[in-house]
Design a protein around this motif. Structure first.
Motif, short mmCIF file in Angstrom:
data_model
loop_
_atom_site.label_atom_id
_atom_site.label_comp_id
_atom_site.label_asym_id
_atom_site.label_seq_id
_atom_site.Cartn_x
_atom_site.Cartn_y
_atom_site.Cartn_z
N LEU A 9 -14.01 13.99 10.66
CA LEU A 9 -12.66 14.52 10.57
C LEU A 9 -11.91 14.37 11.89
CD1 LEU A 9 -10.55 16.08 8.90
CD2 LEU A 9 -11.63 18.20 9.66
N ASP A 10 -12.59 14.64 13.00
CA ASP A 10 -11.92 14.54 14.30
C ASP A 10 -11.47 13.11 14.58
OD1 ASP A 10 -11.98 17.19 15.04
OD2 ASP A 10 -13.94 17.05 16.00
N THR A 11 -12.27 12.14 14.21
CA THR A 11 -11.89 10.74 14.41
C THR A 11 -10.62 10.41 13.64
OG1 THR A 11 -14.22 10.13 14.68
CG2 THR A 11 -12.67 8.35 14.19
N ALA A 12 -10.54 10.88 12.41
CA ALA A 12 -9.35 10.65 11.60
C ALA A 12 -8.13 11.35 12.19
CB ALA A 12 -9.59 11.12 10.17
N ALA A 13 -8.31 12.57 12.67
CA ALA A 13 -7.20 13.32 13.26
C ALA A 13 -6.68 12.63 14.52
CB ALA A 13 -7.63 14.75 13.58
N ARG A 14 -7.59 12.12 15.35
CA ARG A 14 -7.15 11.43 16.57
C ARG A 14 -6.39 10.15 16.23
NH1 ARG A 14 -9.50 15.53 17.37
NH2 ARG A 14 -7.40 16.18 16.79
N ALA A 15 -6.78 9.48 15.17
CA ALA A 15 -6.07 8.26 14.75
C ALA A 15 -4.64 8.61 14.31
CB ALA A 15 -6.83 7.57 13.63
N ILE A 16 -4.49 9.69 13.57
CA ILE A 16 -3.16 10.14 13.17
C ILE A 16 -2.31 10.42 14.40
CG2 ILE A 16 -1.90 12.08 12.14
CD1 ILE A 16 -2.88 10.38 9.98
N GLU A 17 -2.88 11.13 15.35
CA GLU A 17 -2.14 11.48 16.57
C GLU A 17 -1.74 10.25 17.37
OE1 GLU A 17 -4.66 15.65 16.97
OE2 GLU A 17 -4.89 14.07 18.48
N ALA A 18 -2.50 9.19 17.26
CA ALA A 18 -2.19 7.94 17.97
C ALA A 18 -1.16 7.10 17.24
CB ALA A 18 -3.48 7.14 18.17
N GLY A 19 -0.64 7.59 16.12
CA GLY A 19 0.37 6.84 15.37
C GLY A 19 -0.20 5.76 14.48
N GLU A 20 -1.50 5.82 14.20
CA GLU A 20 -2.13 4.82 13.35
C GLU A 20 -2.04 5.25 11.88
OE1 GLU A 20 -6.05 4.66 14.98
OE2 GLU A 20 -5.38 3.76 16.86
N LEU A 21 -2.29 4.30 11.00
CA LEU A 21 -2.36 4.58 9.57
C LEU A 21 -3.81 4.75 9.17
CD1 LEU A 21 0.11 1.91 8.08
CD2 LEU A 21 0.64 4.06 9.23
N ILE A 22 -4.09 5.74 8.35
CA ILE A 22 -5.43 5.92 7.82
C ILE A 22 -5.32 6.17 6.31
CG2 ILE A 22 -6.19 6.88 10.02
CD1 ILE A 22 -6.45 9.60 8.63
N ILE A 23 -6.42 5.99 5.60
CA ILE A 23 -6.46 6.27 4.16
C ILE A 23 -7.59 7.26 3.90
CG2 ILE A 23 -6.94 5.30 1.88
CD1 ILE A 23 -5.45 2.80 2.68
N VAL A 24 -7.24 8.33 3.16
CA VAL A 24 -8.20 9.41 2.93
C VAL A 24 -8.29 9.73 1.45
CG1 VAL A 24 -7.64 10.34 5.21
CG2 VAL A 24 -6.54 11.31 3.19
N PRO A 25 -9.41 10.29 1.01
CA PRO A 25 -9.57 10.63 -0.41
C PRO A 25 -9.01 12.02 -0.72
CG PRO A 25 -11.60 11.09 0.76
CD PRO A 25 -10.64 10.54 1.78
#
Length: 216
Positions: free
Chosen positions: A9-25
């Protein structure tokens, strides 16, 4: 691009904060997410999905309390939020501050707002920036072969190939079981109105408000 487990979860949150796009279920289907205040990242989603700019992304609030800091909730909006959040209901809410409406233009004004269950809700709670989310599919493709938003990793990969979007992380949640939309209620005026039916049934909304709910 990395495929990770829901434990990261932390990895995904840091990616969001960096302005990246992620895909989650989610229980409904896979969602593509980014920082709601990052206009460039949100614009990338609109472009990749072929989504009209007038069709807002969802603002995923970490809690009802946090939601009330940014939005005005009528009595009926608060009843619905207390009954169904976290859950598969989104409310169209007016901003408290016009500057927020401009800053988070991708989620609209009124803003399409939800407090989500599961990984998406946990992501919003863990992230230091607000999360914008939408389904992982090309908008407006309702042809005979359109199966709707992605419910498996293979369908996520097919969406990414078609959209040409670049994501940094895909969170593997297996198969999303319900394959249905959130219900959307317009709470911009004191009397709430139904915008779209979905997993929260119209009868449940009516029972919560103690009256019949009309379509907007």
């Amino acid at each position: 691009m990395r495929v990770t487990s829901p434990n990261e979860l932390d990895t995904a949150a840091r990616a969001i904060e960096a302005g990246e796009l992620i895909i989650v279920p989610t229980q409904r289907w896979y969602m593509i997410c980014t920082d709601a205040s990052n206009g460039d990242a949100c614009d990338t989603i609109f472009t990749g999905k072929r989504r009209p700019s007038t069709k807002s992304l969802a603002y995923v609030a970490p809690s009802l309390t946090a939601c009330e800091e940014h939005f005005q909730l009528s009595d009926e909006a608060r009843k619905l939020a207390k009954m169904f959040w976290p859950g598969d209901l989104a409310l169209l809410l007016p901003w408290r501050n016009p500057e927020d409406a401009a800053r988070y233009a991708a989620v609209g004004s009124p803003a399409l707002t939800t407090v989500a269950p599961g990984f998406l809700g946990e992501l919003a709670a863990r992230s230091n920036v607000p999360v914008a989310a939408t389904t992982a599919n090309i908008s407006g493709d309702a042809g005979p072969d359109d199966r709707g938003p992605a419910v498996t990793l293979d369908e996520v990969q097919a969406f990414l190939t078609t959209s040409d979007l670049t994501v940094s992380i895909i969170v593997d949640g297996g198969v999303c079981p319900t394959a249905n939309h959130m219900t959307i209620i317009d709470c911009f005026t004191p009397e709430a109105k139904l915008v779209r039916t979905g997993l929260v049934h119209q009868r449940a909304v009516a029972a919560t408000l103690g009256r019949e709910v009309r379509a907007s």
